[in-house]
Design a protein around this motif. Structure first.
Motif, PDB file in Angstrom:
ATOM      1  N   ALA A 142      37.393  48.181  26.740  1.00  0.00           N
ATOM      2  CA  ALA A 142      36.269  47.493  27.381  1.00  0.00           C
ATOM      3  C   ALA A 142      36.443  47.478  28.898  1.00  0.00           C
ATOM      4  N   ARG A 143      37.658  47.233  29.353  1.00  0.00           N
ATOM      5  CA  ARG A 143      37.910  47.273  30.810  1.00  0.00           C
ATOM      6  C   ARG A 143      37.650  48.676  31.357  1.00  0.00           C
ATOM      7  N   THR A 144      38.083  49.684  30.606  1.00  0.00           N
ATOM      8  CA  THR A 144      37.836  51.066  31.024  1.00  0.00           C
ATOM      9  C   THR A 144      36.348  51.352  31.087  1.00  0.00           C
ATOM     10  N   ALA A 145      35.592  50.830  30.122  1.00  0.00           N
ATOM     11  CA  ALA A 145      34.140  51.014  30.129  1.00  0.00           C
ATOM     12  C   ALA A 145      33.523  50.413  31.382  1.00  0.00           C
ATOM     13  N   CYS A 146      34.020  49.242  31.784  1.00  0.00           N
ATOM     14  CA  CYS A 146      33.505  48.608  33.005  1.00  0.00           C
ATOM     15  C   CYS A 146      33.775  49.475  34.227  1.00  0.00           C
ATOM     16  N   ARG A 147      34.975  50.031  34.301  1.00  0.00           N
ATOM     17  CA  ARG A 147      35.294  50.918  35.430  1.00  0.00           C
ATOM     18  C   ARG A 147      34.429  52.174  35.402  1.00  0.00           C
TER      19      ARG A 147
END
Length: 434
Positions: free
Chosen positions: A54-59
């Motif tokens: 999810a953090r990667t998706a935000c980036r």
């Protein structure tokens, strides 16, 4: 709509709308990409089975590190629903059972729910909506996805005084697609399995779009939200371009291809022999209007609407939908206006699990887009009489007897736990429109 103005006023007052997202897949990521440019809207928390993903998706969608650091990440969707800093819960997992559980948790916590998870909505939407109304919160379809867009067009037509002859969407369809499995899905998309894997594309999910399951689910959701009727024989998928919508999507006794007025239907972007339809509506949605009087019919012609030969039926359409890029409309509408962008109100359409081949006792069903079953739309009353197993419950359940090729699976055919999802489905079905 005034949503941008209302959201800006909330921002000026220091009270932005705070959303919590459950499921950071493609739909959720598209929503996240828009959040930084929407004044008055924040995402307080994101729940995903893999918080690092999810953090990667935000980036990936352009969030800076300060925004990511200010956002809570968790694996627990129910815990997100209970957070004090969340006003609106967005359920975007795509898992029917998980979606129902998360919606129940959010409603119990006094939070509005935006149900991206159409699979969950067609299982228990009317029951969840009743619970939401009793709790004083909004239960809403997700704007940007076709059901909410079609529900909006139907409401617009009725509010303007038109009768709705038909409404729905376009897709790519051939009868043989009902048999397609994840092993051969990519040939129909013009991709190699390697290219699809590199792009992170899930073959079973994409196959649910191709084999007719997703179309059936979305038309059931539209019927349940708008009160439109469901074809008794399932969707016909007539090939049709935008110029011919009013001609094709009218009753058979008037020269069209529908069994009556006020129906949901999906039009195909390819002819049955594989030729492309001229000016197809593959990515769009439509509504077919019937003029209430001669004067209105004359106005159809005067203002250039595409009509049938009688001039009494005309069509309006949107050629595209932007799914998650438009999702904020639902979030803001729920929080700022207390209004849903489409909401299941009655159980008119159901989606039966139908065998893709002859199935044997002991086999385990694998749900939407899989190897064993696809979803077929049918009237809820008809499905209740046969006690069919809805496609949303056809996940990891074992057959206790054989099912012939092309036959709807029933509850008597499977071994299934009577959990809360099944109970809510039964409740929604019991309150269906007769």
């Amino acid at each position: 709509m005034n949503l941008a103005r209302l959201a800006a006023e909330r921002a000026e007052a220091g009270r932005p709308v705070r959303a919590g997202l459950i499921g950071a897949g493609k739909f959720g990521s598209m929503f996240l990409s828009q959040v930084p440019t929407i004044t008055g809207l924040e995402v307080a928390a994101i729940a995903d089975l893999d918080p690092d993903r999810a953090r990667t998706a935000c980036r990936t969608v352009g969030w800076d590190e300060s925004r990511i650091a200010a956002t809570a990440f968790t694996e627990d969707g129910a815990a997100l629903a209970e957070r004090d800093d969340v006003d609106v819960v967005i359920e975007a997992t795509g898992n029917p059972r998980a979606g129902i559980a998360h919606a129940q948790a959010a409603i119990a916590a006094g939070k509005h729910v935006v149900m991206v998870n159409v699979e969950a909505d067609v299982l228990a939407g009317p029951a969840l909506a009743r619970r939401a109304r009793a709790a004083g919160v909004v239960y809403s379809m997700a704007y940007g996805d076709q059901p909410a867009l079609v529900a909006e067009m139907v409401d617009w037509a009725r509010a303007a005084g038109f009768k709705v002859a038909a409404a729905g969407k376009g897709t790519k369809y051939l009868p043989d697609y009902h048999k397609v499995t994840p092993d051969d899905v990519w040939t129909h998309y013009g991709l190699t399995p390697e290219a699809a894997t590199q792009a992170g594309m899930n073959p079973q999910m994409f196959n649910s779009f191709l084999d007719g399951t997703k179309s059936a689910i979305e038309m059931a959701a539209i019927a349940n939200a708008t009160g439109l009727n469901v074809p008794r024989g399932g969707l016909g998928f007539p090939p049709c371009g935008v110029d011919d919508l009013a001609h094709v999507l009218r009753p058979r006794d008037l020269g069209g291809q529908l069994e009556g007025k006020g129906m949901v239907e999906v039009v195909s972007s390819i002819e049955r022999d594989g030729r492309p339809v001229f000016r197809d509506l593959r990515w769009g949605v439509y509504v077919v209007l019937e003029a209430p009087n001669d004067y209105a019919a004359a106005c159809f012609r005067q203002y250039g609407l595409p009509t049938d030969a009688t001039g009494r039926f005309a069509s309006m359409y949107k050629p595209f939908h932007l799914i998650g890029l438009e999702l904020s409309i639902s979030v803001l509408s729920a929080a700022l206006r207390g209004e849903a962008t489409g909401c299941s109100r009655e159980f008119r359409g159901n989606v039966a699990a139908v065998s893709k081949r002859g199935l044997k006792a002991g086999e385990v069903l694998d749900g939407e887009g899989g190897y064993t079953v696809y979803g077929r739309l049918m009237p809820a009353a008809v499905s209740a009489e046969a006690d069919v197993l809805p496609i949303g419950l056809a996940h990891r359940v074992k057959l206790v007897r054989d099912v012939a090729d092309g036959q709807a699976v029933t509850f008597a055919d499977v071994e299934i736990e009577e959990d809360s999802a099944v109970a809510l489905y039964r409740e929604a079905m019991a309150g269906r429109a007769e």
